[in-house]
Design a protein around this motif. Structure first.
Motif, PDB file in Angstrom:
ATOM      1  N   SER A 132       0.829  -1.203   0.000  1.00 31.20           N
ATOM      2  CA  SER A 132       0.000   0.000   0.000  1.00 31.20           C
ATOM      3  C   SER A 132       0.865   1.256   0.000  1.00 31.20           C
ATOM      4  O   SER A 132       0.597   2.216  -0.730  1.00 31.20           O
ATOM      5  CB  SER A 132      -0.927   0.000   1.224  1.00 31.20           C
ATOM      6  OG  SER A 132      -1.735   1.156   1.232  1.00 31.20           O
ATOM      7  N   ASP A 133       1.927   1.252   0.823  1.00 33.10           N
ATOM      8  CA  ASP A 133       2.855   2.390   0.846  1.00 33.10           C
ATOM      9  C   ASP A 133       3.470   2.609  -0.531  1.00 33.10           C
ATOM     10  O   ASP A 133       3.560   3.748  -1.012  1.00 33.10           O
ATOM     11  CB  ASP A 133       3.984   2.146   1.856  1.00 33.10           C
ATOM     12  CG  ASP A 133       3.482   2.002   3.279  1.00 33.10           C
ATOM     13  OD1 ASP A 133       2.433   2.597   3.594  1.00 33.10           O
ATOM     14  OD2 ASP A 133       4.137   1.295   4.065  1.00 33.10           O
ATOM     15  N   ARG A 134       3.895   1.532  -1.158  1.00 30.01           N
ATOM     16  CA  ARG A 134       4.599   1.639  -2.439  1.00 30.01           C
ATOM     17  C   ARG A 134       3.674   2.079  -3.570  1.00 30.01           C
ATOM     18  O   ARG A 134       4.102   2.755  -4.505  1.00 30.01           O
ATOM     19  CB  ARG A 134       5.239   0.295  -2.796  1.00 30.01           C
ATOM     20  CG  ARG A 134       6.263  -0.196  -1.792  1.00 30.01           C
ATOM     21  CD  ARG A 134       7.472   0.694  -1.714  1.00 30.01           C
ATOM     22  NE  ARG A 134       8.211   0.725  -2.963  1.00 30.01           N
ATOM     23  CZ  ARG A 134       9.249   1.516  -3.204  1.00 30.01           C
ATOM     24  NH1 ARG A 134       9.654   2.371  -2.280  1.00 30.01           N
ATOM     25  NH2 ARG A 134       9.877   1.469  -4.352  1.00 30.01           N
ATOM     26  N   LEU A 135       2.403   1.692  -3.493  1.00 31.63           N
ATOM     27  CA  LEU A 135       1.465   2.041  -4.563  1.00 31.63           C
ATOM     28  C   LEU A 135       0.881   3.433  -4.402  1.00 31.63           C
ATOM     29  O   LEU A 135       0.658   4.148  -5.383  1.00 31.63           O
ATOM     30  CB  LEU A 135       0.316   1.025  -4.603  1.00 31.63           C
ATOM     31  CG  LEU A 135       0.613  -0.361  -5.151  1.00 31.63           C
ATOM     32  CD1 LEU A 135      -0.623  -1.247  -5.006  1.00 31.63           C
ATOM     33  CD2 LEU A 135       1.064  -0.313  -6.602  1.00 31.63           C
ATOM     34  N   HIS A 136       0.631   3.831  -3.152  1.00 31.37           N
ATOM     35  CA  HIS A 136      -0.156   5.032  -2.915  1.00 31.37           C
ATOM     36  C   HIS A 136       0.623   6.175  -2.274  1.00 31.37           C
ATOM     37  O   HIS A 136       0.037   7.205  -1.951  1.00 31.37           O
ATOM     38  CB  HIS A 136      -1.369   4.678  -2.050  1.00 31.37           C
ATOM     39  CG  HIS A 136      -2.176   3.535  -2.598  1.00 31.37           C
ATOM     40  ND1 HIS A 136      -2.633   3.502  -3.906  1.00 31.37           N
ATOM     41  CD2 HIS A 136      -2.585   2.361  -2.031  1.00 31.37           C
ATOM     42  CE1 HIS A 136      -3.295   2.383  -4.112  1.00 31.37           C
ATOM     43  NE2 HIS A 136      -3.282   1.673  -2.992  1.00 31.37           N
ATOM     44  N   SER A 137       1.924   6.010  -2.094  1.00 32.12           N
ATOM     45  CA  SER A 137       2.751   7.094  -1.553  1.00 32.12           C
ATOM     46  C   SER A 137       3.950   7.307  -2.466  1.00 32.12           C
ATOM     47  O   SER A 137       5.093   7.329  -2.026  1.00 32.12           O
ATOM     48  CB  SER A 137       3.215   6.761  -0.125  1.00 32.12           C
ATOM     49  OG  SER A 137       2.118   6.542   0.719  1.00 32.12           O
ATOM     50  N   CYS A 138       3.665   7.423  -3.734  1.00 29.92           N
ATOM     51  CA  CYS A 138       4.710   7.513  -4.751  1.00 29.92           C
ATOM     52  C   CYS A 138       5.261   8.941  -4.820  1.00 29.92           C
ATOM     53  O   CYS A 138       4.545   9.888  -5.089  1.00 29.92           O
ATOM     54  CB  CYS A 138       4.106   7.125  -6.097  1.00 29.92           C
ATOM     55  SG  CYS A 138       5.285   6.600  -7.318  1.00 29.92           S
ATOM     56  N   ASN A 139       6.544   9.096  -4.524  1.00 31.96           N
ATOM     57  CA  ASN A 139       7.170  10.408  -4.603  1.00 31.96           C
ATOM     58  C   ASN A 139       8.646  10.250  -4.934  1.00 31.96           C
ATOM     59  O   ASN A 139       9.113   9.151  -5.270  1.00 31.96           O
ATOM     60  CB  ASN A 139       6.985  11.182  -3.291  1.00 31.96           C
ATOM     61  CG  ASN A 139       7.456  10.375  -2.085  1.00 31.96           C
ATOM     62  OD1 ASN A 139       8.525   9.773  -2.130  1.00 31.96           O
ATOM     63  ND2 ASN A 139       6.671  10.357  -1.025  1.00 31.96           N
ATOM     64  N   ILE A 140       9.403  11.318  -4.822  1.00 37.90           N
ATOM     65  CA  ILE A 140      10.829  11.274  -5.208  1.00 37.90           C
ATOM     66  C   ILE A 140      11.592  10.273  -4.347  1.00 37.90           C
ATOM     67  O   ILE A 140      12.425   9.508  -4.825  1.00 37.90           O
ATOM     68  CB  ILE A 140      11.464  12.673  -5.086  1.00 37.90           C
ATOM     69  CG1 ILE A 140      10.825  13.624  -6.112  1.00 37.90           C
ATOM     70  CG2 ILE A 140      12.976  12.616  -5.312  1.00 37.90           C
ATOM     71  CD1 ILE A 140      11.301  15.054  -6.009  1.00 37.90           C
ATOM     72  N   ASP A 141      11.312  10.270  -3.043  1.00 37.38           N
ATOM     73  CA  ASP A 141      12.021   9.371  -2.148  1.00 37.38           C
ATOM     74  C   ASP A 141      11.493   7.939  -2.235  1.00 37.38           C
ATOM     75  O   ASP A 141      12.191   6.988  -1.932  1.00 37.38           O
ATOM     76  CB  ASP A 141      11.897   9.862  -0.692  1.00 37.38           C
ATOM     77  CG  ASP A 141      12.559  11.214  -0.499  1.00 37.38           C
ATOM     78  OD1 ASP A 141      13.601  11.442  -1.141  1.00 37.38           O
ATOM     79  OD2 ASP A 141      12.028  12.033   0.271  1.00 37.38           O
ATOM     80  N   ASN A 142      10.249   7.797  -2.623  1.00 38.69           N
ATOM     81  CA  ASN A 142       9.615   6.486  -2.723  1.00 38.69           C
ATOM     82  C   ASN A 142       9.196   6.284  -4.174  1.00 38.69           C
ATOM     83  O   ASN A 142       8.062   6.526  -4.548  1.00 38.69           O
ATOM     84  CB  ASN A 142       8.411   6.416  -1.787  1.00 38.69           C
ATOM     85  CG  ASN A 142       7.770   5.050  -1.779  1.00 38.69           C
ATOM     86  OD1 ASN A 142       8.374   4.067  -2.173  1.00 38.69           O
ATOM     87  ND2 ASN A 142       6.526   4.992  -1.323  1.00 38.69           N
ATOM     88  N   GLN A 143      10.137   5.881  -5.011  1.00 36.96           N
ATOM     89  CA  GLN A 143       9.908   5.833  -6.442  1.00 36.96           C
ATOM     90  C   GLN A 143       8.813   4.841  -6.794  1.00 36.96           C
ATOM     91  O   GLN A 143       8.647   3.811  -6.156  1.00 36.96           O
ATOM     92  CB  GLN A 143      11.209   5.462  -7.160  1.00 36.96           C
ATOM     93  CG  GLN A 143      12.278   6.528  -7.057  1.00 36.96           C
ATOM     94  CD  GLN A 143      13.512   6.173  -7.860  1.00 36.96           C
ATOM     95  OE1 GLN A 143      13.638   5.057  -8.361  1.00 36.96           O
ATOM     96  NE2 GLN A 143      14.420   7.116  -7.989  1.00 36.96           N
ATOM     97  N   CYS A 144       8.061   5.183  -7.845  1.00 37.47           N
ATOM     98  CA  CYS A 144       6.965   4.325  -8.273  1.00 37.47           C
ATOM     99  C   CYS A 144       7.496   2.981  -8.773  1.00 37.47           C
ATOM    100  O   CYS A 144       8.575   2.902  -9.376  1.00 37.47           O
ATOM    101  CB  CYS A 144       6.176   5.001  -9.385  1.00 37.47           C
ATOM    102  SG  CYS A 144       5.295   6.482  -8.844  1.00 37.47           S
ATOM    103  N   LEU A 145       6.722   1.950  -8.542  1.00 36.73           N
ATOM    104  CA  LEU A 145       7.091   0.608  -8.977  1.00 36.73           C
ATOM    105  C   LEU A 145       6.929   0.477 -10.485  1.00 36.73           C
ATOM    106  O   LEU A 145       5.923   0.911 -11.052  1.00 36.73           O
ATOM    107  CB  LEU A 145       6.219  -0.429  -8.276  1.00 36.73           C
ATOM    108  CG  LEU A 145       6.372  -0.557  -6.761  1.00 36.73           C
ATOM    109  CD1 LEU A 145       5.201  -1.341  -6.187  1.00 36.73           C
ATOM    110  CD2 LEU A 145       7.692  -1.206  -6.401  1.00 36.73           C
TER     111      LEU A 145
END
Length: 278
Positions: A74-87
């Motif tokens: 859920s974090d990876r899909l819905h908190s996509c930003n510069i620090d948390n790159q999209c899958l």
């Protein structure tokens, strides 16, 4: 009503090993605590969070799990930003395959028993240091010698619940398959299981996405980050298996091993397209 139990999770150490400590509230059912303990003590699968230990002392109920340092799907899909790159699409397929393998193990891999997870959703799919997807929170699991359980209380989370359960009160491994179908749509769409329309009314992702798929408008549901990055054949296989998981009649849904094979095909097709020309 939907059954809901509360628990708090803490980080701790056993010697120098970091662990997750799940402490259940006092209103949590002892039988369900024992069910999760029984399930986790039997399961040995790289795609299911492993049990390290437990404690039961009067009203104190604690399970100790391996620590998952990289959060949830859920974090990876819905908190996509510069620090948390999209899958990427390949990463999403690899994650889905891992989760499907974990569910297949729960359904078939423990000798003499069928284990129904009961609450399959991105919040319960976690990542450790090596980014292998693992199923967690099996506190709703039903460990039985039969594949069909009748219960008057809804198990799981709204938006992921098998619609057949509302009508029959039957809960089966195909209920997990339905929930996983919703997860597949979240992975493709990058949206949560609940949507809001312009009038701020709830809509289910599964209903909206299937309507678009049946209307031939798959492009409307694809995560904008993935636009132009998915091989059409890979997308076609993925959409087909997601749609089949969400069939209203549970008997028509595929088994998890069939889901694994179709997802592996979708990944193989994508990898072939992405391979550099020699």
């Amino acid at each position: 009503m939907i059954r809901s139990y509360r628990s708090n999770v803490y980080v701790g150490y056993i010697e120098k090993t970091k662990v997750a400590i799940k402490r259940f509230s006092r209103d949590y059912s002892y039988d369900w605590f024992c069910s999760e303990l029984e399930v986790l003590s039997q399961v040995r699968c790289m795609n299911v969070v492993s049990l390290v230990g437990y404690c039961y002392d009067g009203h104190e109920m604690i399970l100790v799990h391996e620590y998952m340092s990289n959060g949830s799907l859920s974090d990876r899909l819905h908190s996509c930003n510069i620090d948390n790159q999209c899958l990427s699409w390949k990463q999403r397929l690899q994650i889905c395959i891992g989760v499907a393998q974990g569910l297949n193990h729960l359904h078939t891999g423990v000798e003499g028993k069928t284990i129904i997870h009961g609450d399959v959703k991105p919040h319960n799919i976690l990542f450790g240091k090596n980014w292998v997807a693992k199923i967690s929170d099996i506190n709703l699991s039903l460990s039985r010698y039969h594949e069909v359980i009748t219960t008057t209380v809804l198990e799981g989370s709204l938006g992921y619940l098998d619609p057949e359960h509302f009508l029959t009160s039957r809960f089966t491994i195909k209920s997990d398959v339905y929930s996983f179908g919703v997860v597949l749509l979240e992975v493709l769409c990058g949206r949560e299981a609940f949507l809001f329309d312009e009038q701020e009314k709830h809509r289910f992702l599964s209903k909206w996405a299937i309507e678009c798929i049946e209307a031939g408008s798959v492009e409307e549901i694809i995560d904008p980050y993935l636009m132009g990055k998915i091989l059409p054949l890979s997308l076609s296989v993925f959409v087909e298996i997601a749609s089949n998981c969400l069939l209203l009649r549970s008997t028509e849904r595929p088994s998890m091993i069939d889901v694994v094979r179709k997802l592996q095909l979708a990944l193989q097709l994508q990898e072939t397209a992405d391979a550099p020309l020699e």
